[in-house]
Design an enzyme around this catalytic site. Structure first.
Site, PDB file in Angstrom:
ATOM      1  N   ASP A  15       2.583   8.120   0.834  1.00  0.00           N
ATOM      2  CA  ASP A  15       2.980   7.194   0.184  1.00  0.00           C
ATOM      3  C   ASP A  15       2.726   5.755   0.713  1.00  0.00           C
ATOM      4  O   ASP A  15       3.696   5.257   2.183  1.00  0.00           O
ATOM      5  CB  ASP A  15       4.187   6.878  -0.632  1.00  0.00           C
ATOM      6  CG  ASP A  15       4.186   5.593  -1.412  1.00  0.00           C
ATOM      7  OD1 ASP A  15       3.505   4.437  -1.222  1.00  0.00           O
ATOM      8  OD2 ASP A  15       4.922   5.726  -2.570  1.00  0.00           O
ATOM      9  N   HIS A  16       1.502   4.700   0.842  1.00  0.00           N
ATOM     10  CA  HIS A  16       1.006   3.318   2.029  1.00  0.00           C
ATOM     11  C   HIS A  16       2.222   2.474   2.288  1.00  0.00           C
ATOM     12  O   HIS A  16       3.538   1.859   2.481  1.00  0.00           O
ATOM     13  CB  HIS A  16       0.490   2.867   1.613  1.00  0.00           C
ATOM     14  CG  HIS A  16      -0.325   2.432   3.119  1.00  0.00           C
ATOM     15  ND1 HIS A  16       0.695   1.917   4.397  1.00  0.00           N
ATOM     16  CD2 HIS A  16      -1.501   2.866   3.411  1.00  0.00           C
ATOM     17  CE1 HIS A  16       0.088   1.494   5.421  1.00  0.00           C
ATOM     18  NE2 HIS A  16      -1.341   2.652   5.014  1.00  0.00           N
ATOM     19  N   ARG A  17       3.748   2.428   0.474  1.00  0.00           N
ATOM     20  CA  ARG A  17       4.689   1.794   0.645  1.00  0.00           C
ATOM     21  C   ARG A  17       5.687   2.056   1.495  1.00  0.00           C
ATOM     22  O   ARG A  17       6.927   1.319   1.688  1.00  0.00           O
ATOM     23  CB  ARG A  17       4.946   1.797  -0.687  1.00  0.00           C
ATOM     24  CG  ARG A  17       3.780   1.821  -1.961  1.00  0.00           C
ATOM     25  CD  ARG A  17       4.767   2.151  -3.434  1.00  0.00           C
ATOM     26  NE  ARG A  17       4.545   3.101  -3.619  1.00  0.00           N
ATOM     27  CZ  ARG A  17       4.768   3.985  -4.662  1.00  0.00           C
ATOM     28  NH1 ARG A  17       5.228   2.902  -6.397  1.00  0.00           N
ATOM     29  NH2 ARG A  17       4.934   5.048  -4.588  1.00  0.00           N
TER      30      ARG A  17
END
Length: 454
Positions: A424-426
């Site tokens: 998850d790039h968040r």
């Protein structure tokens, strides 16, 4: 005077909101005891036997086999009261039929036991709290005297007739349902018309056997071709919902690397040669994975979208993908970070066997914080895994096979594996994700790196 109580589909826990009726275990007119299983249902997690929380005479059933019901929907009604009291009013069954019988005195108390997986002494059990049953006042009848309460002799169901169909096991019923076969059209060869697996397989073979070709009229238009429609229910439906939600909510990215697993395989061989329980490759990879998560905790987290916060989780509960006859499931190894390789191997074995037998509980399938996906068992080298929502990452492992590799400056044949990480790039940037994957690869190539933390 007897009361007619309505028993509704209870809350099965773990966020389950609906279930499909697989098999009725009682008929209208049957006498049931407290906590006697009355219906077998399939949820998104497992097969469940639902017991009735009170005793009496079944006066009505709601929903035919194959019907999907929400939690709180009526399942059946039971006449409860004094054994010598007047007969309860007949209630409608799913096919419009009803029955009246004297009620058996009983009181509801305690919790309901629900069995997961196949029925039997070895079935795993958990407790649930059903809603308080609604009381339905019966309509007085003019029938004189009590109705006998002797056990009802089972009558074989003829092919094509309505009502429940006697089938030897839920697996045979599932085989017919998956193949779109109407069991009411299958003659049973077992005792009292019981439908056996051989009967279903014979009916499927007869149905699929091509009919003799007949010449069609020259002017007749070509028939339209309709595709097969398969309902997204049970495990398949739950997987579809979770993967769709993952793709819709998580901005994921994937990175991958090839690693020389020769030293890891040699280490495993040495450990197993020393005696004791066998250590699987998956257990060693899991040990490496949880150690890497202690160095990169960003990947052992989840995102609270409502609060706009990243929640880093204190422990590692490691999920692993397992293929079963009912579909893909992800059992969870609790507190994987505190387990040895031997303990991990034992827990992987136990959960895998439970998955194959269909006896996993909802607790076995929820609460994961990170997932390990060994798709190499299917003979493939690489993949881009979809994150198991609401987790933040998944590590994929391809098959380990001999390949040309530059080792110590010379070309050699080594045991090579491809590792892929979807994240998850968040929760982190590519540098963190790449650092995690590179550390995992370093431990695969040099297992002695783990000795620092033992």
């Amino acid at each position: 005077m007897a009361q007619v109580l309505e028993f509704k589909l209870p809350d099965l826990g773990e966020g389950l909101t609906e279930a499909e009726i697989v098999r009725w275990l009682v008929s209208v007119g049957d006498v049931v005891a407290i906590d006697q299983p009355v219906v077998e249902v399939e949820t998104a997690k497992a097969m469940v036997e639902v017991p009735c929380p009170y005793g009496g005479v079944v006066t009505a059933r709601f929903g035919e086999e194959g019907t999907e019901l929400p939690v709180g929907a009526p399942l059946l009604t039971v006449a409860v009261g004094a054994a010598a009291g007047p007969a309860a009013a007949p209630g409608p069954d799913a096919d419009g039929s009803g029955a009246a019988a004297s009620a058996v005195s009983s009181e509801y108390s305690g919790n309901v036991l629900v069995g997961y997986g196949t029925a039997g002494p070895a079935a795993r059990r958990r407790r649930i709290h059903p809603r308080t049953p609604a009381v339905v006042q019966p309509t007085p009848t003019t029938t004189a005297g009590p109705t006998p309460t002797a056990p009802v002799t089972p009558v074989p169901v003829a092919a094509g007739s309505p009502g429940p169909v006697p089938v030897i096991s839920p697996l045979v019923r599932k085989l017919a349902r998956d193949q779109g076969l109407d069991l009411r059209r299958v003659p049973g060869s077992g005792p009292e018309g019981l439908i056996l697996r051989a009967d279903v397989e014979r009916a499927l073979a007869d149905r699929d056997r091509p009919a003799p070709a007949a010449p069609a009229p020259a002017a007749a238009p070509a028939p339209a071709v309709a595709g097969e429609r398969i309902p997204l229910r049970g495990v398949r439906g739950a997987v579809a919902d979770k993967l769709s939600r993952s793709r819709a909510e998580i901005p994921d990215a994937t990175c991958w690397v090839d690693a020389d697993a020769t030293a890891l395989m040699e280490t495993r061989a040495a450990m197993n040669a020393a005696g004791g329980p066998k250590i699987s490759v998956l257990a060693l990879l899991a040990r490496i994975c949880v150690h890497a998560l202690s160095r990169f905790p960003e990947l052992n987290s989840t995102v609270d979208t409502a609060a706009r916060e990243i929640v880093r989780l204190p422990g590692v509960h490691l999920g692993f993908a397992a293929q079963t006859p009912r579909g893909l499931v992800v059992p969870v190894v609790r507190d994987a970070g505190s387990r040895t390789a031997e303990s991990l191997a034992g827990e992987f074995g136990r959960l895998t066997e439970s998955a194959r037998q269909g006896t996993l509980t909802p607790a076995d399938l929820t609460g994961g914080t990170f997932t390990l996906n060994n798709y190499g068992v299917f003979g493939v080298d690489g993949s881009t895994p979809i994150i198991n929502h609401p987790e933040a990452a998944m590590l994929g492992v391809g098959r380990i096979i001999p390949k040309p590799w530059v080792h110590q400056g010379e070309l050699a044949v080594r045991q090579v594996v491809q590792l892929s990480l979807t994240f998850d790039h968040r929760v982190c940037d590519g540098g963190t994700a790449g650092g995690f994957l590179r550390y995992v690869a370093d431990c695969v190539e040099q297992p002695a790196v783990l000795l620092r933390t033992l």
